[in-house]
Design a protein around this motif. Structure first.
Motif, PDB file in Angstrom:
ATOM      1  N   VAL A 160       0.853  -0.895   0.059  1.00 12.43           N
ATOM      2  CA  VAL A 160       0.059   0.017   0.121  1.00 12.43           C
ATOM      3  C   VAL A 160       1.001   1.208   0.082  1.00 12.43           C
ATOM      4  O   VAL A 160       2.076   1.025   0.279  1.00 12.43           O
ATOM      5  N   PRO A 161       0.180   2.478  -0.329  1.00 17.62           N
ATOM      6  CA  PRO A 161       1.150   3.620  -0.358  1.00 17.62           C
ATOM      7  C   PRO A 161       2.116   3.754   0.960  1.00 17.62           C
ATOM      8  O   PRO A 161       3.031   4.278   0.494  1.00 17.62           O
ATOM      9  N   GLU A 162       1.283   3.719   2.006  1.00 15.33           N
ATOM     10  CA  GLU A 162       2.137   4.028   3.038  1.00 15.33           C
ATOM     11  C   GLU A 162       3.503   3.181   3.279  1.00 15.33           C
ATOM     12  O   GLU A 162       4.190   3.611   4.093  1.00 15.33           O
ATOM     13  N   ASP A 163       3.628   2.188   2.742  1.00  9.54           N
ATOM     14  CA  ASP A 163       4.752   1.025   2.803  1.00  9.54           C
ATOM     15  C   ASP A 163       5.975   1.844   2.283  1.00  9.54           C
ATOM     16  O   ASP A 163       6.816   1.747   2.505  1.00  9.54           O
ATOM     17  N   ILE A 164       5.781   2.864   1.398  1.00 11.25           N
ATOM     18  CA  ILE A 164       6.930   3.993   0.825  1.00 11.25           C
ATOM     19  C   ILE A 164       7.371   4.726   1.746  1.00 11.25           C
ATOM     20  O   ILE A 164       8.737   5.163   1.553  1.00 11.25           O
ATOM     21  N   ASN A 165       6.623   5.225   2.711  1.00  7.09           N
ATOM     22  CA  ASN A 165       7.060   6.301   3.885  1.00  7.09           C
ATOM     23  C   ASN A 165       8.325   5.690   4.335  1.00  7.09           C
ATOM     24  O   ASN A 165       8.599   4.459   4.971  1.00  7.09           O
ATOM     25  N   GLY A 166       9.268   6.567   4.403  1.00  4.71           N
ATOM     26  CA  GLY A 166      10.777   6.312   5.108  1.00  4.71           C
ATOM     27  C   GLY A 166      11.625   5.415   4.132  1.00  4.71           C
ATOM     28  O   GLY A 166      12.831   5.447   4.644  1.00  4.71           O
ATOM     29  N   HIS A 167      11.317   5.422   2.925  1.00  5.59           N
ATOM     30  CA  HIS A 167      12.261   4.455   2.173  1.00  5.59           C
ATOM     31  C   HIS A 167      12.688   5.278   0.897  1.00  5.59           C
ATOM     32  O   HIS A 167      12.015   6.193   0.548  1.00  5.59           O
ATOM     33  N   ALA A 168      13.820   4.957   0.372  1.00  6.87           N
ATOM     34  CA  ALA A 168      14.542   5.638  -0.657  1.00  6.87           C
ATOM     35  C   ALA A 168      14.125   4.813  -1.949  1.00  6.87           C
ATOM     36  O   ALA A 168      14.156   3.471  -2.050  1.00  6.87           O
ATOM     37  N   VAL A 169      13.553   5.295  -3.012  1.00 14.05           N
ATOM     38  CA  VAL A 169      13.122   5.108  -4.458  1.00 14.05           C
ATOM     39  C   VAL A 169      13.677   5.541  -5.486  1.00 14.05           C
ATOM     40  O   VAL A 169      13.917   6.880  -5.508  1.00 14.05           O
ATOM     41  N   ARG A 170      14.300   4.743  -6.396  1.00 15.50           N
ATOM     42  CA  ARG A 170      14.741   5.324  -7.669  1.00 15.50           C
ATOM     43  C   ARG A 170      13.473   5.329  -8.580  1.00 15.50           C
ATOM     44  O   ARG A 170      12.851   4.486  -9.038  1.00 15.50           O
ATOM     45  N   PRO A 171      13.015   6.687  -8.876  1.00 15.86           N
ATOM     46  CA  PRO A 171      11.709   6.615  -9.689  1.00 15.86           C
ATOM     47  C   PRO A 171      12.278   6.769 -11.179  1.00 15.86           C
ATOM     48  O   PRO A 171      13.207   7.052 -11.561  1.00 15.86           O
ATOM     49  N   ALA A 177       9.066  10.815  -9.080  1.00 12.31           N
ATOM     50  CA  ALA A 177      10.017  11.258  -7.980  1.00 12.31           C
ATOM     51  C   ALA A 177       8.880  12.041  -6.992  1.00 12.31           C
ATOM     52  O   ALA A 177       9.192  11.944  -6.098  1.00 12.31           O
ATOM     53  N   ARG A 178       7.942  13.044  -7.592  1.00  8.87           N
ATOM     54  CA  ARG A 178       7.081  13.854  -6.892  1.00  8.87           C
ATOM     55  C   ARG A 178       6.137  12.769  -6.225  1.00  8.87           C
ATOM     56  O   ARG A 178       5.828  12.973  -4.856  1.00  8.87           O
ATOM     57  N   PHE A 179       5.779  11.819  -6.822  1.00  7.03           N
ATOM     58  CA  PHE A 179       4.779  10.864  -6.117  1.00  7.03           C
ATOM     59  C   PHE A 179       5.483  10.119  -4.747  1.00  7.03           C
ATOM     60  O   PHE A 179       5.054  10.025  -3.927  1.00  7.03           O
TER      61      PHE A 179
END
Length: 342
Positions: A160-171, A177-179
Protein backbone atom coordinates in the motif's frame (compact mmCIF):
# COMPACT_ATOMS: atom_id res chain seq x y z
CA UNK A 1 32.25 6.37 -22.40
CA UNK A 2 30.99 8.19 -19.35
CA UNK A 3 29.17 11.50 -19.36
CA UNK A 4 30.55 14.19 -21.68
CA UNK A 5 29.89 17.84 -21.00
CA UNK A 6 28.00 19.38 -23.90
CA UNK A 7 30.35 22.33 -24.09
CA UNK A 8 33.30 20.04 -24.76
CA UNK A 9 31.85 18.54 -27.92
CA UNK A 10 30.78 21.60 -29.93
CA UNK A 11 33.33 20.75 -32.61
CA UNK A 12 31.90 17.25 -32.86
CA UNK A 13 28.41 18.72 -33.12
CA UNK A 14 29.40 20.99 -35.99
CA UNK A 15 31.04 18.18 -37.92
CA UNK A 16 28.04 15.90 -37.38
CA UNK A 17 25.50 18.49 -38.49
CA UNK A 18 27.55 19.49 -41.56
CA UNK A 19 28.02 15.83 -42.49
CA UNK A 20 24.32 15.03 -42.34
CA UNK A 21 23.32 18.15 -44.26
CA UNK A 22 25.99 17.79 -46.96
CA UNK A 23 24.90 14.17 -47.34
CA UNK A 24 21.32 15.34 -47.81
CA UNK A 25 22.35 17.62 -50.68
CA UNK A 26 23.87 14.58 -52.38
CA UNK A 27 20.72 12.62 -51.51
CA UNK A 28 22.76 10.34 -49.29
CA UNK A 29 22.59 10.59 -45.51
CA UNK A 30 24.21 8.73 -42.64
CA UNK A 31 22.42 9.66 -39.44
CA UNK A 32 24.25 9.55 -36.11
CA UNK A 33 21.63 7.98 -33.83
CA UNK A 34 22.30 8.08 -30.07
CA UNK A 35 20.60 6.29 -27.22
CA UNK A 36 21.49 5.39 -23.66
CA UNK A 37 20.40 1.76 -23.43
CA UNK A 38 22.71 -1.25 -23.82
CA UNK A 39 23.05 -2.47 -27.42
CA UNK A 40 21.38 -5.75 -26.42
CA UNK A 41 18.25 -3.95 -25.22
CA UNK A 42 15.01 -4.68 -27.15
CA UNK A 43 14.74 -0.99 -28.09
CA UNK A 44 17.78 -1.53 -30.31
CA UNK A 45 17.50 -5.20 -31.27
CA UNK A 46 13.78 -4.99 -32.07
CA UNK A 47 12.59 -1.40 -32.43
CA UNK A 48 15.57 0.39 -33.94
CA UNK A 49 16.68 -2.49 -36.13
CA UNK A 50 13.27 -2.89 -37.78
CA UNK A 51 12.83 0.87 -38.18
CA UNK A 52 16.29 1.60 -39.59
CA UNK A 53 16.23 -1.43 -41.90
CA UNK A 54 12.89 -0.33 -43.32
CA UNK A 55 14.25 3.16 -43.98
CA UNK A 56 17.35 1.75 -45.67
CA UNK A 57 15.19 -0.42 -47.90
CA UNK A 58 12.61 2.21 -48.81
CA UNK A 59 15.29 4.82 -49.49
CA UNK A 60 17.19 2.45 -51.75
CA UNK A 61 20.20 2.73 -49.47
CA UNK A 62 20.36 6.52 -49.63
CA UNK A 63 19.68 6.78 -45.90
CA UNK A 64 21.87 4.91 -43.42
CA UNK A 65 22.52 5.03 -39.68
CA UNK A 66 25.43 4.78 -37.29
CA UNK A 67 24.05 3.89 -33.87
CA UNK A 68 25.76 4.98 -30.65
CA UNK A 69 24.22 3.06 -27.72
CA UNK A 70 25.00 2.97 -24.01
CA UNK A 71 25.59 6.72 -23.47
CA UNK A 72 28.58 6.70 -25.84
CA UNK A 73 27.98 10.31 -26.91
CA UNK A 74 26.76 11.59 -23.54
CA UNK A 75 24.66 10.79 -20.50
CA UNK A 76 21.00 9.77 -20.71
CA UNK A 77 19.57 13.10 -19.47
CA UNK A 78 21.61 15.00 -22.09
CA UNK A 79 20.19 13.28 -25.15
CA UNK A 80 17.68 16.01 -26.00
CA UNK A 81 20.35 18.73 -25.90
CA UNK A 82 22.76 16.49 -27.78
CA UNK A 83 20.22 16.16 -30.59
CA UNK A 84 19.32 19.84 -30.49
CA UNK A 85 22.99 20.82 -30.75
CA UNK A 86 23.88 18.33 -33.50
CA UNK A 87 26.07 16.04 -31.44
CA UNK A 88 23.59 13.41 -32.61
CA UNK A 89 21.30 13.74 -35.62
CA UNK A 90 18.66 11.52 -34.03
CA UNK A 91 18.26 11.02 -30.28
CA UNK A 92 16.29 8.63 -28.09
CA UNK A 93 14.97 10.80 -25.27
CA UNK A 94 13.33 10.30 -21.90
CA UNK A 95 11.73 13.73 -21.35
CA UNK A 96 11.10 12.83 -17.70
CA UNK A 97 14.83 12.90 -16.99
CA UNK A 98 14.65 16.72 -17.09
CA UNK A 99 12.12 17.80 -14.47
CA UNK A 100 9.81 20.62 -15.51
CA UNK A 101 11.32 21.16 -18.95
CA UNK A 102 8.50 19.55 -20.97
CA UNK A 103 5.39 20.05 -18.82
CA UNK A 104 2.82 19.06 -21.45
CA UNK A 105 4.52 15.74 -22.17
CA UNK A 106 4.77 15.20 -18.43
CA UNK A 107 1.13 14.10 -18.45
CA UNK A 108 2.26 10.77 -19.94
CA UNK A 109 4.08 10.08 -16.67
CA UNK A 110 1.01 10.31 -14.39
CA UNK A 111 0.10 6.81 -13.14
CA UNK A 112 -3.07 4.90 -14.02
CA UNK A 113 -3.56 6.35 -17.48
CA UNK A 114 -1.82 4.19 -20.11
CA UNK A 115 -2.66 0.50 -19.88
CA UNK A 116 -1.06 -0.73 -23.08
CA UNK A 117 2.29 0.22 -24.60
CA UNK A 118 1.47 -0.52 -28.24
CA UNK A 119 -1.94 1.14 -28.50
CA UNK A 120 -0.71 3.70 -26.00
CA UNK A 121 2.19 4.68 -28.23
CA UNK A 122 -0.20 5.32 -31.12
CA UNK A 123 -2.48 7.40 -28.90
CA UNK A 124 0.35 9.40 -27.32
CA UNK A 125 1.90 10.12 -30.71
CA UNK A 126 -1.40 11.41 -32.12
CA UNK A 127 -1.96 13.51 -29.00
CA UNK A 128 1.51 15.01 -28.59
CA UNK A 129 1.92 15.73 -32.29
CA UNK A 130 -0.32 18.75 -31.61
CA UNK A 131 2.09 20.16 -29.01
CA UNK A 132 5.57 18.95 -29.95
CA UNK A 133 6.59 22.00 -31.99
CA UNK A 134 5.47 24.25 -29.15
CA UNK A 135 7.38 22.35 -26.46
CA UNK A 136 10.31 20.95 -28.46
CA UNK A 137 10.86 23.42 -31.33
CA UNK A 138 14.52 22.52 -31.90
CA UNK A 139 13.71 18.97 -33.00
CA UNK A 140 11.20 17.01 -35.04
CA UNK A 141 9.09 14.48 -33.19
CA UNK A 142 9.49 11.13 -34.92
CA UNK A 143 8.34 8.28 -32.66
CA UNK A 144 6.75 7.77 -29.23
CA UNK A 145 7.87 4.70 -27.30
CA UNK A 146 6.40 3.95 -23.86
CA UNK A 147 7.42 0.75 -22.16
CA UNK A 148 4.93 -1.87 -21.03
CA UNK A 149 3.36 -0.58 -17.79
CA UNK A 150 5.86 -0.85 -14.95
CA UNK A 151 5.52 -1.10 -11.20
CA UNK A 152 7.44 -1.01 -7.91
CA UNK A 153 10.19 -3.56 -7.30
CA UNK A 154 11.75 -3.52 -3.84
CA UNK A 155 13.97 -5.09 -1.21
CA UNK A 156 11.06 -5.11 1.24
CA UNK A 157 7.34 -5.83 0.78
CA UNK A 158 5.35 -2.90 -0.66
CA UNK A 159 1.60 -3.38 -0.72
CA UNK A 160 0.00 0.00 0.00
CA UNK A 161 1.16 3.60 -0.42
CA UNK A 162 2.15 4.01 3.21
CA UNK A 163 4.78 1.28 2.75
CA UNK A 164 6.87 3.80 0.80
CA UNK A 165 7.13 6.14 3.79
CA UNK A 166 10.70 6.40 5.03
CA UNK A 167 12.22 4.49 2.11
CA UNK A 168 14.44 5.63 -0.75
CA UNK A 169 13.10 4.88 -4.24
CA UNK A 170 14.70 5.23 -7.66
CA UNK A 171 11.87 6.81 -9.69
CA UNK A 172 11.40 6.39 -13.43
CA UNK A 173 11.00 10.10 -14.07
CA UNK A 174 10.22 13.46 -12.48
CA UNK A 175 6.53 12.73 -11.91
CA UNK A 176 7.28 9.47 -10.14
CA UNK A 177 9.85 11.31 -8.02
CA UNK A 178 7.14 13.71 -6.86
CA UNK A 179 4.86 10.77 -6.13
CA UNK A 180 7.51 9.12 -3.96
CA UNK A 181 7.95 12.38 -2.07
CA UNK A 182 4.18 12.71 -1.58
CA UNK A 183 4.21 9.30 0.09
CA UNK A 184 6.99 10.27 2.50
CA UNK A 185 9.77 8.54 0.61
CA UNK A 186 13.03 9.95 -0.73
CA UNK A 187 13.66 9.89 -4.48
CA UNK A 188 17.05 8.76 -5.75
CA UNK A 189 17.08 10.14 -9.28
CA UNK A 190 19.49 8.30 -11.57
CA UNK A 191 18.94 7.20 -15.18
CA UNK A 192 18.19 3.56 -15.95
CA UNK A 193 21.80 2.54 -16.71
CA UNK A 194 22.82 3.61 -13.19
CA UNK A 195 19.83 2.11 -11.37
CA UNK A 196 21.42 -1.22 -10.45
CA UNK A 197 24.30 0.49 -8.69
CA UNK A 198 21.89 2.58 -6.62
CA UNK A 199 20.00 -0.52 -5.50
CA UNK A 200 23.09 -2.69 -4.94
CA UNK A 201 24.85 -0.06 -2.84
CA UNK A 202 21.77 0.55 -0.69
CA UNK A 203 21.28 4.10 -1.92
CA UNK A 204 17.75 3.04 -2.91
CA UNK A 205 15.45 0.43 -1.37
CA UNK A 206 13.09 0.17 -4.31
CA UNK A 207 12.77 1.07 -7.97
CA UNK A 208 10.01 1.82 -10.44
CA UNK A 209 10.79 -0.20 -13.57
CA UNK A 210 9.08 -2.33 -16.20
CA UNK A 211 9.23 -6.07 -15.52
CA UNK A 212 11.92 -7.56 -17.74
CA UNK A 213 14.21 -4.54 -17.38
CA UNK A 214 14.81 -5.84 -13.86
CA UNK A 215 16.63 -8.73 -15.57
CA UNK A 216 18.13 -6.68 -18.42
CA UNK A 217 19.85 -4.32 -15.98
CA UNK A 218 20.79 -7.07 -13.49
CA UNK A 219 18.52 -5.87 -10.68
CA UNK A 220 16.77 -9.23 -10.18
CA UNK A 221 19.32 -10.23 -7.53
CA UNK A 222 18.63 -7.06 -5.54
CA UNK A 223 14.83 -6.80 -5.56
CA UNK A 224 12.75 -9.80 -4.51
CA UNK A 225 9.39 -8.12 -3.87
CA UNK A 226 7.16 -6.86 -6.67
CA UNK A 227 3.86 -5.00 -6.64
CA UNK A 228 1.83 -6.88 -9.22
CA UNK A 229 -0.20 -4.12 -10.84
CA UNK A 230 0.16 -2.10 -14.05
CA UNK A 231 1.09 1.24 -12.53
CA UNK A 232 2.78 3.77 -14.81
CA UNK A 233 4.70 4.20 -18.04
CA UNK A 234 7.85 6.03 -18.94
CA UNK A 235 7.30 7.26 -22.47
CA UNK A 236 10.45 7.82 -24.50
CA UNK A 237 10.56 9.64 -27.82
CA UNK A 238 12.78 9.55 -30.89
CA UNK A 239 13.55 13.03 -32.23
CA UNK A 240 15.50 14.43 -35.19
CA UNK A 241 17.67 17.53 -35.16
CA UNK A 242 15.54 20.23 -36.80
CA UNK A 243 18.31 21.61 -39.01
CA UNK A 244 19.26 18.15 -40.24
CA UNK A 245 15.63 17.29 -40.97
CA UNK A 246 14.98 20.56 -42.80
CA UNK A 247 18.15 20.05 -44.83
CA UNK A 248 17.05 16.70 -46.24
CA UNK A 249 16.16 16.38 -49.90
CA UNK A 250 12.43 16.19 -50.56
CA UNK A 251 12.81 12.50 -51.43
CA UNK A 252 14.61 11.62 -48.21
CA UNK A 253 12.32 13.79 -46.09
CA UNK A 254 9.33 11.86 -47.38
CA UNK A 255 10.97 8.58 -46.42
CA UNK A 256 11.55 9.88 -42.91
CA UNK A 257 8.05 11.36 -42.67
CA UNK A 258 6.60 7.99 -43.65
CA UNK A 259 8.58 6.42 -40.79
CA UNK A 260 7.68 9.07 -38.21
CA UNK A 261 4.01 8.22 -37.76
CA UNK A 262 1.71 6.96 -35.01
CA UNK A 263 1.55 3.63 -36.81
CA UNK A 264 5.33 3.33 -36.73
CA UNK A 265 5.30 4.26 -33.04
CA UNK A 266 3.11 1.20 -32.49
CA UNK A 267 5.35 -1.06 -34.55
CA UNK A 268 8.47 0.27 -32.84
CA UNK A 269 6.98 -0.31 -29.37
CA UNK A 270 5.60 -3.82 -29.92
CA UNK A 271 8.74 -5.89 -29.45
CA UNK A 272 9.87 -4.10 -26.31
CA UNK A 273 6.39 -4.30 -24.79
CA UNK A 274 6.26 -8.06 -25.31
CA UNK A 275 9.77 -8.46 -23.93
CA UNK A 276 8.94 -6.50 -20.78
CA UNK A 277 5.75 -8.48 -20.17
CA UNK A 278 7.76 -11.70 -20.32
CA UNK A 279 9.74 -10.61 -17.26
CA UNK A 280 6.69 -10.97 -15.03
CA UNK A 281 6.17 -14.57 -16.17
CA UNK A 282 9.86 -15.29 -15.62
CA UNK A 283 9.69 -14.02 -12.04
CA UNK A 284 6.59 -16.06 -11.26
CA UNK A 285 8.21 -19.21 -12.62
CA UNK A 286 11.53 -18.69 -10.83
CA UNK A 287 10.29 -19.19 -7.30
CA UNK A 288 12.79 -16.57 -6.16
CA UNK A 289 10.45 -13.59 -6.24
CA UNK A 290 7.29 -12.59 -4.40
CA UNK A 291 4.62 -10.93 -6.55
CA UNK A 292 1.81 -9.27 -4.61
CA UNK A 293 -1.45 -8.39 -6.33
CA UNK A 294 -3.27 -5.59 -4.47
CA UNK A 295 -6.86 -6.01 -3.38
CA UNK A 296 -9.50 -3.72 -4.86
CA UNK A 297 -9.30 -1.53 -1.74
CA UNK A 298 -5.50 -1.35 -1.88
CA UNK A 299 -5.59 -0.51 -5.59
CA UNK A 300 -7.95 2.37 -4.82
CA UNK A 301 -5.51 3.60 -2.18
CA UNK A 302 -2.83 3.81 -4.87
CA UNK A 303 -5.17 5.63 -7.24
CA UNK A 304 -6.19 8.10 -4.55
CA UNK A 305 -2.55 8.71 -3.60
CA UNK A 306 -1.74 9.57 -7.23
CA UNK A 307 -4.56 12.10 -7.65
CA UNK A 308 -2.51 15.14 -6.56
CA UNK A 309 -0.16 14.52 -9.48
CA UNK A 310 -2.86 15.59 -11.93
CA UNK A 311 -3.36 18.86 -10.07
CA UNK A 312 0.41 19.44 -10.05
CA UNK A 313 0.55 18.77 -13.78
CA UNK A 314 -2.26 21.28 -14.40
CA UNK A 315 -0.39 23.92 -12.43
CA UNK A 316 2.84 23.36 -14.35
CA UNK A 317 1.14 23.61 -17.75
CA UNK A 318 -0.92 26.65 -16.79
CA UNK A 319 2.23 28.38 -15.53
CA UNK A 320 3.69 28.02 -19.05
CA UNK A 321 0.55 29.49 -20.62
CA UNK A 322 -1.05 26.21 -21.68
CA UNK A 323 -4.76 25.36 -21.60
CA UNK A 324 -4.54 22.48 -19.13
CA UNK A 325 -8.20 21.52 -19.42
CA UNK A 326 -8.12 21.24 -23.20
CA UNK A 327 -4.78 19.40 -23.23
CA UNK A 328 -5.95 16.95 -20.58
CA UNK A 329 -9.20 16.25 -22.42
CA UNK A 330 -7.33 15.67 -25.68
CA UNK A 331 -5.01 13.26 -23.83
CA UNK A 332 -7.86 11.20 -22.39
CA UNK A 333 -9.77 11.23 -25.70
CA UNK A 334 -6.70 9.98 -27.58
CA UNK A 335 -6.13 7.10 -25.14
CA UNK A 336 -9.80 6.10 -25.21
CA UNK A 337 -9.89 6.20 -29.01
CA UNK A 338 -7.06 3.63 -29.15
CA UNK A 339 -8.40 1.52 -26.27
CA UNK A 340 -5.30 2.38 -24.26
CA UNK A 341 -6.91 4.08 -21.22
CA UNK A 342 -7.20 2.40 -17.83
Amino acid sequence: MKRLKLGSVIALASVAAMSAISGASAQEVNFRLAHWLPPTHPVQTMGLEEWTNSIREVSGGKIDFTIFPAQQLGSAPDHYDMTRDGIADIGYINPGYQAGRFPIYGLTEVPFNVKDAVNGSVALHKWYDNYAEQEMPEVKLCLVNPHDPGTIHSKMPVRVPEDINGHAVRPAHATMARFVNLLGGASVQVPAPEAREAIAKGTADAITFPWNSIYIFGIDQETKYHLDMPFYVSSQILVINRGVYDGLSAENRKVMDDHCTPEWSGRFSKGWAENEASGRDKMMASGDHELYQPTADELQQWRDAAEPLVAQWRESVTAKGGDADAIYKAFIDALEAENAKY
